[in-house]
Design an enzyme around this catalytic site. Structure first.
Site, PDB file in Angstrom:
ATOM      1  CG  ASP A  12      -1.871   1.090   1.325  1.00 53.18           C
ATOM      2  OD1 ASP A  12      -2.882   0.945   2.025  1.00 53.18           O
ATOM      3  OD2 ASP A  12      -1.635   2.120   0.665  1.00 53.18           O
ATOM      4  CG  ASN A  26      -9.316  13.539 -11.165  1.00 51.91           C
ATOM      5  OD1 ASN A  26      -9.367  14.755 -11.056  1.00 51.91           O
ATOM      6  ND2 ASN A  26      -9.896  12.732 -10.288  1.00 51.91           N
ATOM      7  CB  VAL A  35      -3.568   4.858  -5.872  1.00 56.67           C
ATOM      8  CG1 VAL A  35      -3.385   5.802  -7.037  1.00 56.67           C
ATOM      9  CG2 VAL A  35      -2.427   4.998  -4.881  1.00 56.67           C
ATOM     10  CG  ASP A  36      -7.084  10.731  -6.456  1.00 51.22           C
ATOM     11  OD1 ASP A  36      -7.692  11.298  -7.389  1.00 51.22           O
ATOM     12  OD2 ASP A  36      -6.543  11.355  -5.518  1.00 51.22           O
ATOM     13  CB  SER A 128      -2.319   5.234 -16.755  1.00 46.72           C
ATOM     14  OG  SER A 128      -2.447   6.636 -16.834  1.00 46.72           O
ATOM     15  N   GLY A 130      -4.892   1.272 -13.727  1.00 46.91           N
ATOM     16  CA  GLY A 130      -6.144   0.857 -13.067  1.00 46.91           C
ATOM     17  C   GLY A 130      -7.346   1.322 -13.870  1.00 46.91           C
ATOM     18  CE1 TYR A 132      -8.795   8.282 -15.338  1.00 41.45           C
ATOM     19  CE2 TYR A 132      -6.585   9.202 -15.508  1.00 41.45           C
ATOM     20  CZ  TYR A 132      -7.932   9.347 -15.193  1.00 41.45           C
ATOM     21  OH  TYR A 132      -8.394  10.547 -14.731  1.00 41.45           O
TER      22      TYR A 132
HETATM   23  N1  APR Z   1      -1.403   1.626  -2.980  1.00 38.61           N
HETATM   24  C1  APR Z   1      -0.748   1.377  -4.150  1.00 38.61           C
HETATM   25  N2  APR Z   1      -1.373   1.182  -5.332  1.00 38.61           N
HETATM   26  C2  APR Z   1      -2.727   1.213  -5.313  1.00 38.61           C
HETATM   27  C3  APR Z   1      -3.481   1.475  -4.132  1.00 38.61           C
HETATM   28  C4  APR Z   1      -2.757   1.682  -2.933  1.00 38.61           C
HETATM   29  N3  APR Z   1      -3.380   1.932  -1.761  1.00 38.61           N
HETATM   30  N4  APR Z   1      -4.817   1.449  -4.464  1.00 38.61           N
HETATM   31  C5  APR Z   1      -4.876   1.166  -5.788  1.00 38.61           C
HETATM   32  N5  APR Z   1      -3.630   1.019  -6.305  1.00 38.61           N
HETATM   33  C6  APR Z   1      -3.221   0.673  -7.670  1.00 38.61           C
HETATM   34  C7  APR Z   1      -4.253   0.028  -8.550  1.00 38.61           C
HETATM   35  O1  APR Z   1      -4.382  -1.360  -8.244  1.00 38.61           O
HETATM   36  C8  APR Z   1      -3.614   0.250  -9.917  1.00 38.61           C
HETATM   37  O2  APR Z   1      -2.649  -0.763 -10.173  1.00 38.61           O
HETATM   38  O3  APR Z   1      -2.888   1.870  -8.347  1.00 38.61           O
HETATM   39  C9  APR Z   1      -2.879   1.591  -9.744  1.00 38.61           C
HETATM   40  C10 APR Z   1      -3.528   2.763 -10.466  1.00 38.61           C
HETATM   41  O4  APR Z   1      -4.932   2.573 -10.467  1.00 38.61           O
HETATM   42  P1  APR Z   1      -5.964   3.800 -10.222  1.00 38.61           P
HETATM   43  O5  APR Z   1      -5.895   4.213  -8.817  1.00 38.61           O
HETATM   44  O6  APR Z   1      -7.282   3.344 -10.786  1.00 38.61           O
HETATM   45  O7  APR Z   1      -5.353   4.992 -11.092  1.00 38.61           O
HETATM   46  P2  APR Z   1      -5.433   5.269 -12.666  1.00 38.61           P
HETATM   47  O8  APR Z   1      -5.598   4.031 -13.458  1.00 38.61           O
HETATM   48  O9  APR Z   1      -4.258   6.148 -12.941  1.00 38.61           O
HETATM   49  O10 APR Z   1      -6.786   6.107 -12.812  1.00 38.61           O
HETATM   50  C11 APR Z   1      -6.804   7.394 -12.241  1.00 38.61           C
HETATM   51  O11 APR Z   1      -8.823   6.985 -11.047  1.00 38.61           O
HETATM   52  O12 APR Z   1      -9.132   7.175  -8.790  1.00 38.61           O
HETATM   53  C12 APR Z   1      -9.301   7.823  -9.990  1.00 38.61           C
HETATM   54  O13 APR Z   1      -9.112  10.144  -9.429  1.00 38.61           O
HETATM   55  C13 APR Z   1      -8.468   9.069 -10.078  1.00 38.61           C
HETATM   56  O14 APR Z   1      -9.541   9.827 -12.081  1.00 38.61           O
HETATM   57  C14 APR Z   1      -8.361   9.238 -11.570  1.00 38.61           C
HETATM   58  C15 APR Z   1      -8.247   7.801 -12.058  1.00 38.61           C
END
Ligand code: APR
Length: 180
Positions: A12, A26, A35-36, A128, A130, A132
């Protein structure tokens, strides 16, 4: 110059004690899921307040709070790290809309900000890969390549941690980094 350390962690990112952690944010900087969401939950409400102030200031200048590929630095609220660097990754649209270069810019600009702030260690999530929808292998290749390339110009940064939240990404990064 001694080689900077590149570490791989399955865990994490909100628990990382590096000088900065990078948030896959975003363009609004107003938080989200993934992760946001985890970073804002762990940091507490002051992080969103600071992001809102930055967003309002940028909008007054007629700019987006965080363009895709750009990075913005804030404090870290209750998180154990010192700073949060927010970057907006590209949404995957098939690869023909400049996604690879925009994703590389997220890593490059985050490292530039960290160097400018005199930080020595930084942790990245899989930007990106996840919501995205960026293909995980391609995203990981860009992450490792752009970080290694940029680090050659960032003598102050001594440690970079790639934090994977799931086994699939972790296995991909293990293969790319050659650490079995
Ligand atoms: N620690 C580390 N990695 C994490 C955590 C955490 N606590 N939670 C999720 N992740 C991982 C996900 O499993 C994925 O592999 O972070 C990676 C990125 O996924 P997302 O959080 O969905 O980010 P992204 O694909 O860049 O999409 C960004 O999602 O949450 C919204 O506001 C954000 O609009 C933006 C979009």
């Amino acid at each position: 110059m001694e080689e900077p350390l590149i570490e791989l962690v399955l865990g994490d990112i909100t628990e990382q004690k590096t000088d900065a952690i990078v948030n896959a944010a975003n363009s609004s900087l107003m938080g989200g899921g993934g992760v946001d969401g985890a970073i804002h939950r762990a940091a507490g409400p002051e992080l969103l307040l600071e992001c809102r102030r930055i967003a309002e200031e940028k909008r007054r200048q007629g700019r987006s709070p965080c363009q895709t590929g750009e990075a913005v630095i804030t404090g870290a609220g209750r998180l154990p790290c010192g700073f949060v660097i927010h970057t907006a990754g590209p949404v995957w649209q098939g690869g023909g809309q400049g996604e690879p270069e925009l994703l590389a810019s997220c890593y490059r600009n985050s490292l530039v900000l960290a160097e400018e702030q005199g930080l020595r260690s930084i942790a990245f999530p899989n930007i990106s890969a996840g919501v995205y929808g960026y293909p995980k292998e391609a995203a990981a290749e860009i992450a490792v390549t752009s970080v290694k390339e940029t680090l050659r110009r960032m003598p102050g940064i001594k440690k970079v941690v790639f934090v994977c939240f799931d086994d699939e990404n972790y296995t991909i990064y293990q293969r790319i980094l050659g650490c079995r």
